[in-house]
Design a protein around this motif. Structure first.
Motif, short mmCIF file in Angstrom:
data_model
loop_
_atom_site.label_atom_id
_atom_site.label_comp_id
_atom_site.label_asym_id
_atom_site.label_seq_id
_atom_site.Cartn_x
_atom_site.Cartn_y
_atom_site.Cartn_z
N PRO A 107 0.75 -1.30 -0.18
CA PRO A 107 -0.07 -0.04 -0.05
C PRO A 107 0.91 1.30 0.03
N PHE A 108 0.46 2.15 -0.46
CA PHE A 108 1.19 3.44 -0.46
C PHE A 108 0.20 4.57 -0.04
N LEU A 109 0.57 5.57 0.49
CA LEU A 109 -0.15 6.94 1.15
C LEU A 109 -0.52 7.59 -0.08
N GLU A 110 -1.84 7.95 -0.36
CA GLU A 110 -2.11 8.94 -1.36
C GLU A 110 -1.74 10.42 -1.34
N ASP A 111 -1.20 10.89 -0.09
CA ASP A 111 -0.74 12.08 0.00
C ASP A 111 0.77 12.12 0.10
N GLU A 112 1.23 11.12 -0.38
CA GLU A 112 2.82 10.99 -0.30
C GLU A 112 3.41 10.45 -1.55
N PRO A 113 4.60 10.93 -1.81
CA PRO A 113 5.15 10.71 -3.20
C PRO A 113 5.34 9.02 -3.47
N LEU A 114 5.17 8.75 -4.55
CA LEU A 114 5.07 7.14 -4.84
C LEU A 114 6.78 6.71 -5.20
N TYR A 115 7.27 5.99 -4.33
CA TYR A 115 8.64 5.51 -4.60
C TYR A 115 8.66 4.33 -5.68
N LEU A 116 9.50 4.74 -6.67
CA LEU A 116 9.39 3.62 -7.93
C LEU A 116 10.50 2.70 -7.75
N GLY A 117 11.66 3.24 -7.03
CA GLY A 117 12.79 2.16 -6.90
C GLY A 117 14.10 2.73 -7.21
N ASP A 118 15.22 1.58 -7.17
CA ASP A 118 16.35 2.18 -7.29
C ASP A 118 17.04 1.59 -8.71
N VAL A 119 17.89 2.46 -9.40
CA VAL A 119 18.66 1.96 -10.61
C VAL A 119 20.11 2.12 -9.89
N VAL A 120 20.72 1.12 -10.29
CA VAL A 120 22.17 0.90 -10.03
C VAL A 120 23.08 0.96 -11.08
#
Length: 182
Positions: A107-120
């Motif tokens: 789940p993610f909070l609707e009033d927070e930015p959505l974290y997509l992930g990490d690129v290395v």
């Protein structure tokens, strides 16, 4: 449209240039793990603009959110080999790894930015590939970052057809920010 995007750049490759002995002439002869050839060919502000433009192009593939976040980490072959062994059971360096936060059913909070992930990205591998393919390190880093970003958004290449689609999309993304074909 101005899509809110926050990029965290983690530079564990170029930022160590001050700690290397000798001059930074820009040559990259004899790539030693942990060494580098000076300053990054792409500034942080440029990465921010590119990711912004790319995500705006791919907006219909994004889950709805007030903003988006991702991290982009530049490292060497030793670290990416360790990550590749730990997460993909392949004990060898690779050019880019993507750790997608959207893969899970979290789940993610609707009033927070959505974290997509990490690129290395391994800059050492990118440098070798740039030399082999006769283009700049900046082009290769952008190519790998675009590849990693697509993985964060659910793209994959389990077969040749899907790989071709993904490579075509990468080229579209690079063209958007001013890079032409190989």
């Amino acid at each position: 449209m101005d899509l809110p995007v926050e990029i965290s750049i983690q530079d564990f490759y170029f930022s160590n240039s001050d700690s290397n002995s000798g001059s930074n002439s820009g040559s990259n002869s004899g790539s030693n793990s942990g060494s580098n050839s000076g300053k990054s060919p792409v500034l942080e502000e440029q990465w921010q603009r590119w990711m912004q433009q790319w995500l705006e192009m791919l907006e219909e593939e994004l889950p709805e959110a007030i903003a988006y976040e991702l991290s982009l980490r530049f490292t060497n072959d030793a670290e990416i080999q360790q990550l590749n062994a730990q997460y993909r059971q392949k004990d060898q360096p690779t050019d880019v790894l993507a750790f997608a936060a959207l893969d899970g059913d979290y789940p993610f909070l609707e009033d927070e930015p959505l974290y997509l992930g990490d690129v290395v990205i391994s800059v050492e591998t990118a440098q070798r590939q740039a030399e082999e393919r006769d283009h700049t390190l900046a082009w290769e880093l952008a190519w790998l970052a675009a590849h990693g970003l697509l993985h964060l958004l659910g793209w994959d290449h389990p077969d040749d057809d899907r790989l071709e689609e993904m490579l075509e999309q990468q080229q579209i993304l690079l063209t958007k920010v001013g890079f032409t074909n190989y």
